[in-house]
Design a protein around this motif. Sequence first.
Motif, PDB file in Angstrom:
ATOM      1  N   SER A  80      -1.958   1.709  -5.082  1.00 27.98           N
ATOM      2  CA  SER A  80      -1.878   0.387  -6.016  1.00 27.98           C
ATOM      3  C   SER A  80      -0.796  -0.542  -5.591  1.00 27.98           C
ATOM      4  CB  SER A  80      -1.504   0.858  -7.506  1.00 27.98           C
ATOM      5  OG  SER A  80      -2.470   1.546  -7.964  1.00 27.98           O
ATOM      6  N   ILE A  81       0.494   0.032  -5.188  1.00 29.39           N
ATOM      7  CA  ILE A  81       1.490  -0.688  -4.642  1.00 29.39           C
ATOM      8  C   ILE A  81       1.026  -0.831  -3.205  1.00 29.39           C
ATOM      9  CG2 ILE A  81       3.943  -0.649  -4.170  1.00 29.39           C
ATOM     10  CD1 ILE A  81       3.234  -1.233  -7.285  1.00 29.39           C
ATOM     11  N   GLY A  82       0.782   0.147  -2.461  1.00 27.36           N
ATOM     12  CA  GLY A  82       0.925   0.095  -0.857  1.00 27.36           C
ATOM     13  C   GLY A  82      -0.224  -1.063  -0.512  1.00 27.36           C
ATOM     14  N   LYS A  83      -1.381  -0.959  -1.081  1.00 30.27           N
ATOM     15  CA  LYS A  83      -2.272  -2.086  -0.555  1.00 30.27           C
ATOM     16  C   LYS A  83      -1.674  -3.551  -0.812  1.00 30.27           C
ATOM     17  CE  LYS A  83      -5.368  -0.790  -4.352  1.00 30.27           C
ATOM     18  NZ  LYS A  83      -6.839  -0.378  -4.502  1.00 30.27           N
ATOM     19  N   ARG A  84      -1.215  -3.644  -1.870  1.00 29.39           N
ATOM     20  CA  ARG A  84      -0.731  -4.949  -2.337  1.00 29.39           C
ATOM     21  C   ARG A  84       0.316  -5.574  -1.437  1.00 29.39           C
ATOM     22  NH1 ARG A  84      -2.802  -3.230  -7.113  1.00 29.39           N
ATOM     23  NH2 ARG A  84      -3.773  -4.608  -8.329  1.00 29.39           N
ATOM     24  N   VAL A  85       1.303  -4.494  -1.002  1.00 31.80           N
ATOM     25  CA  VAL A  85       2.262  -4.878  -0.014  1.00 31.80           C
ATOM     26  C   VAL A  85       1.766  -5.220   1.363  1.00 31.80           C
ATOM     27  CG1 VAL A  85       4.408  -3.901   1.173  1.00 31.80           C
ATOM     28  CG2 VAL A  85       4.259  -3.489  -1.346  1.00 31.80           C
ATOM     29  N   ALA A  86       0.852  -4.176   1.851  1.00 33.06           N
ATOM     30  CA  ALA A  86       0.169  -4.764   3.035  1.00 33.06           C
ATOM     31  C   ALA A  86      -0.547  -6.116   3.008  1.00 33.06           C
ATOM     32  CB  ALA A  86      -1.023  -3.496   3.210  1.00 33.06           C
ATOM     33  N   ASP A  87      -1.210  -6.503   1.746  1.00 30.92           N
ATOM     34  CA  ASP A  87      -1.741  -7.761   1.743  1.00 30.92           C
ATOM     35  C   ASP A  87      -0.589  -8.790   1.852  1.00 30.92           C
ATOM     36  OD1 ASP A  87      -4.226  -6.695   2.019  1.00 30.92           O
ATOM     37  OD2 ASP A  87      -4.933  -6.916  -0.074  1.00 30.92           O
ATOM     38  N   ALA A  88       0.369  -8.585   1.081  1.00 29.14           N
ATOM     39  CA  ALA A  88       1.369  -9.711   1.077  1.00 29.14           C
ATOM     40  C   ALA A  88       2.258  -9.695   2.314  1.00 29.14           C
ATOM     41  CB  ALA A  88       2.591  -9.177   0.010  1.00 29.14           C
ATOM     42  N   VAL A  89       2.660  -8.618   3.146  1.00 30.92           N
ATOM     43  CA  VAL A  89       3.135  -8.789   4.483  1.00 30.92           C
ATOM     44  C   VAL A  89       2.123  -9.562   5.232  1.00 30.92           C
ATOM     45  CG1 VAL A  89       3.754  -7.305   6.556  1.00 30.92           C
ATOM     46  CG2 VAL A  89       4.432  -6.474   4.232  1.00 30.92           C
ATOM     47  N   SER A  90       1.061  -9.377   5.244  1.00 30.65           N
ATOM     48  CA  SER A  90      -0.195 -10.036   5.946  1.00 30.65           C
ATOM     49  C   SER A  90      -0.123 -11.659   5.900  1.00 30.65           C
ATOM     50  CB  SER A  90      -1.510  -9.694   5.943  1.00 30.65           C
ATOM     51  OG  SER A  90      -1.573  -8.233   6.095  1.00 30.65           O
ATOM     52  N   MET A  91       0.473 -11.866   4.561  1.00 31.58           N
ATOM     53  CA  MET A  91       0.429 -13.335   4.471  1.00 31.58           C
ATOM     54  C   MET A  91       1.635 -14.127   4.800  1.00 31.58           C
ATOM     55  SD  MET A  91      -0.654 -13.155   0.369  1.00 31.58           S
ATOM     56  CE  MET A  91      -2.184 -12.620  -0.200  1.00 31.58           C
ATOM     57  N   GLN A  92       2.684 -13.348   5.556  1.00 32.64           N
ATOM     58  CA  GLN A  92       4.058 -13.923   6.084  1.00 32.64           C
ATOM     59  C   GLN A  92       4.006 -14.271   7.246  1.00 32.64           C
ATOM     60  OE1 GLN A  92       6.056 -14.264   3.281  1.00 32.64           O
ATOM     61  NE2 GLN A  92       4.889 -13.076   2.001  1.00 32.64           N
ATOM     62  N   ASP A  93       4.571 -15.216   7.859  1.00 32.69           N
ATOM     63  CA  ASP A  93       4.468 -15.487   9.218  1.00 32.69           C
ATOM     64  C   ASP A  93       5.700 -14.910  10.218  1.00 32.69           C
ATOM     65  OD1 ASP A  93       6.664 -16.853   8.666  1.00 32.69           O
ATOM     66  OD2 ASP A  93       5.978 -18.935   8.918  1.00 32.69           O
ATOM     67  N   ASP A  94       6.572 -13.974   9.422  1.00 33.72           N
ATOM     68  CA  ASP A  94       7.443 -13.398  10.087  1.00 33.72           C
ATOM     69  C   ASP A  94       7.582 -11.765  10.042  1.00 33.72           C
ATOM     70  OD1 ASP A  94       8.282 -13.204   7.678  1.00 33.72           O
ATOM     71  OD2 ASP A  94      10.301 -13.931   7.440  1.00 33.72           O
ATOM     72  N   MET A  95       6.491 -11.371   9.615  1.00 35.65           N
ATOM     73  CA  MET A  95       6.303  -9.930   9.661  1.00 35.65           C
ATOM     74  C   MET A  95       4.667  -9.537   9.884  1.00 35.65           C
ATOM     75  SD  MET A  95       7.397  -9.146   5.773  1.00 35.65           S
ATOM     76  CE  MET A  95       8.513 -10.166   5.649  1.00 35.65           C
ATOM     77  N   GLU A  96       4.462  -8.370  10.138  1.00 35.49           N
ATOM     78  CA  GLU A  96       3.113  -8.087  10.481  1.00 35.49           C
ATOM     79  C   GLU A  96       2.901  -6.578   9.982  1.00 35.49           C
ATOM     80  OE1 GLU A  96       1.573  -7.977  14.586  1.00 35.49           O
ATOM     81  OE2 GLU A  96       3.422  -7.536  15.208  1.00 35.49           O
ATOM     82  N   VAL A  97       1.655  -6.185   9.719  1.00 33.25           N
ATOM     83  CA  VAL A  97       1.430  -4.942   9.268  1.00 33.25           C
ATOM     84  C   VAL A  97       0.823  -4.047  10.621  1.00 33.25           C
ATOM     85  CG1 VAL A  97      -0.050  -3.286   7.844  1.00 33.25           C
ATOM     86  CG2 VAL A  97       0.563  -5.418   7.146  1.00 33.25           C
ATOM     87  N   ILE A  98       1.728  -3.016  11.066  1.00 31.53           N
ATOM     88  CA  ILE A  98       1.318  -2.319  12.108  1.00 31.53           C
ATOM     89  C   ILE A  98       0.333  -1.089  11.856  1.00 31.53           C
ATOM     90  CG2 ILE A  98       2.338  -0.438  13.782  1.00 31.53           C
ATOM     91  CD1 ILE A  98       2.900  -3.366  14.464  1.00 31.53           C
ATOM     92  N   GLY A  99       0.263  -0.759  10.630  1.00 34.35           N
ATOM     93  CA  GLY A  99      -0.619   0.221  10.222  1.00 34.35           C
ATOM     94  C   GLY A  99      -0.576   0.397   8.687  1.00 34.35           C
ATOM     95  N   VAL A 100      -1.454   1.318   8.041  1.00 35.08           N
ATOM     96  CA  VAL A 100      -1.115   1.820   6.893  1.00 35.08           C
ATOM     97  C   VAL A 100      -1.869   3.317   7.050  1.00 35.08           C
ATOM     98  CG1 VAL A 100      -1.952  -0.622   5.604  1.00 35.08           C
ATOM     99  CG2 VAL A 100      -3.778   1.153   6.163  1.00 35.08           C
ATOM    100  N   THR A 101      -1.173   4.235   5.924  1.00 33.87           N
ATOM    101  CA  THR A 101      -1.500   5.475   5.997  1.00 33.87           C
ATOM    102  C   THR A 101      -2.486   5.713   4.555  1.00 33.87           C
ATOM    103  OG1 THR A 101       0.314   6.469   4.896  1.00 33.87           O
ATOM    104  CG2 THR A 101       0.553   5.973   7.054  1.00 33.87           C
ATOM    105  N   LYS A 102      -3.259   6.839   4.836  1.00 34.69           N
ATOM    106  CA  LYS A 102      -4.167   7.371   3.688  1.00 34.69           C
ATOM    107  C   LYS A 102      -3.886   8.756   3.795  1.00 34.69           C
ATOM    108  CE  LYS A 102      -6.408   6.266   0.746  1.00 34.69           C
ATOM    109  NZ  LYS A 102      -6.197   5.863  -0.688  1.00 34.69           N
ATOM    110  N   THR A 103      -3.860   9.654   2.781  1.00 33.77           N
ATOM    111  CA  THR A 103      -4.082  11.038   2.667  1.00 33.77           C
ATOM    112  C   THR A 103      -5.727  11.500   2.751  1.00 33.77           C
ATOM    113  OG1 THR A 103      -3.877  11.064   0.267  1.00 33.77           O
ATOM    114  CG2 THR A 103      -1.791  11.444   1.607  1.00 33.77           C
ATOM    115  N   LYS A 104      -6.288  10.775   2.017  1.00 27.96           N
ATOM    116  CA  LYS A 104      -7.736  10.971   1.807  1.00 27.96           C
ATOM    117  C   LYS A 104      -8.621  10.034   2.349  1.00 27.96           C
ATOM    118  CE  LYS A 104      -7.597  11.719  -2.702  1.00 27.96           C
ATOM    119  NZ  LYS A 104      -6.305  11.646  -3.405  1.00 27.96           N
ATOM    120  N   PRO A 105      -9.908  10.374   2.819  1.00 26.03           N
ATOM    121  CA  PRO A 105     -10.724   9.418   3.596  1.00 26.03           C
ATOM    122  C   PRO A 105     -11.720   8.948   2.348  1.00 26.03           C
ATOM    123  CG  PRO A 105     -11.670  11.700   3.860  1.00 26.03           C
ATOM    124  CD  PRO A 105     -10.617  11.912   3.250  1.00 26.03           C
TER     125      PRO A 105
END
Length: 343
Positions: free
Chosen positions: A12-37
């Motif tokens: 819940s928090i991680g996916k929202r932070v990923a999208d919020a980072v993607s919206m900024q021009d001074d940071m980028e998402v290098i990757g995200v992790t999951k425990t289950k497929p």
Amino acid sequence: MPAKVLINGYGSIGKRVADAVSMQDDMEVIGVTKTKPDFEARLAVEKGYKLFVAIPDKERVKLFEDAGIPVEGTILDVIEDVDIVVDGAPKKIGKENLENIYKPHKVKAILQGGEKAKDVEDNFNALWSYDRCYGKDYIRVVSCNTTGLCRSLYAINSVADIKKARVVLVRRAADPNDDKRGPVNAITPNPVTVPSHHGPDVVSVVPEFEGKILTSAVIVPTTLMHQHTLMVEVDGNFSRDDVLEAINKTPRIITVKADEGFTSTAKIIEYGRDLGRLRYDINELVVWEESVNVLENEIFLMQAVHQESIVIPENIDCIRAMLQMEEDNFKSIEKTNKAMGIQ
Ligand code: NAD
């Protein structure tokens, strides 16, 4: 060069932070992790995020391969390529990740509100503790309830010095996607002891409130938002209009009127849907205008907290502070808000 961010725990928090980072021009998402497929893992890949397996274990990687979800490796294949990790793992696992992964690999990390204040160097709220967290390595962004309280207490404190704050929290039972938690037909004092842990959590951000804030909390059968009632004794002369003006001046707080149809948290969420917000998120603290009242030297108000999204912009500002990307907290707040469309 944009800051390189890894999201460890795409929930819940991680996916929202990923999208919020993607919206900024001074940071980028290098990757995200999951425990289950699961479907969230598949969606992350479809969105273009590089997916890593959170548990460094060959059997785990095979689960993803068998499910036909491409992964780039495990967290250990990416951890040293990033500037900072935002941990979005469940309560208590963030601390394990800190000790077992982030510290040994000397990577800066942000933990979330489910972790304990004592396990990190300091506790973050963009209004109160940005400067203290500047350049630090291991910081916790405080919980949704604490973030909401920090914002309204900041507004009130800008009108008059707070002598004493009493808060009753009505907490949502579960997030909308959570099919395991309750209650479904009860009001549960939680914790049943008074004061609840929320007051000390505010003090972890604002040490000068030590001994001044006392909270109690119940859980009710709703998934949408938390609701707080604040009673705050202050020093000084001021009017209701002064309090409203301070609330309206404070970033990331909006006021709504029951008179205009905002009669409940359900209606506030409907507003998020009508605004076309991603996942109907309301990142702002919401204060009911009619509830703001001043009786002698006491201020009363009622507020609502969208638990899944209020801490997201705080994580973005925390990244900027810890990586020393912007010295001025208000400039960071403004930049984050603009990129995310926060009012
Ligand atoms: P969540 O259950 O929605 O997501 C957690 C994610 O972490 C899941 O994808 C899970 O598979 C993954 N995970 C499990 N074990 C892991 C591990 N060892 N390493 C990395 N990832 C792992 O949880 P959430 O609601 O996003 O909560 C995350 C943190 O944020 C908690 O500390 C919580 O207290 C805090 N928080 C939650 C809310 C909220 O309302 N949901 C609000 C504020 C803060």
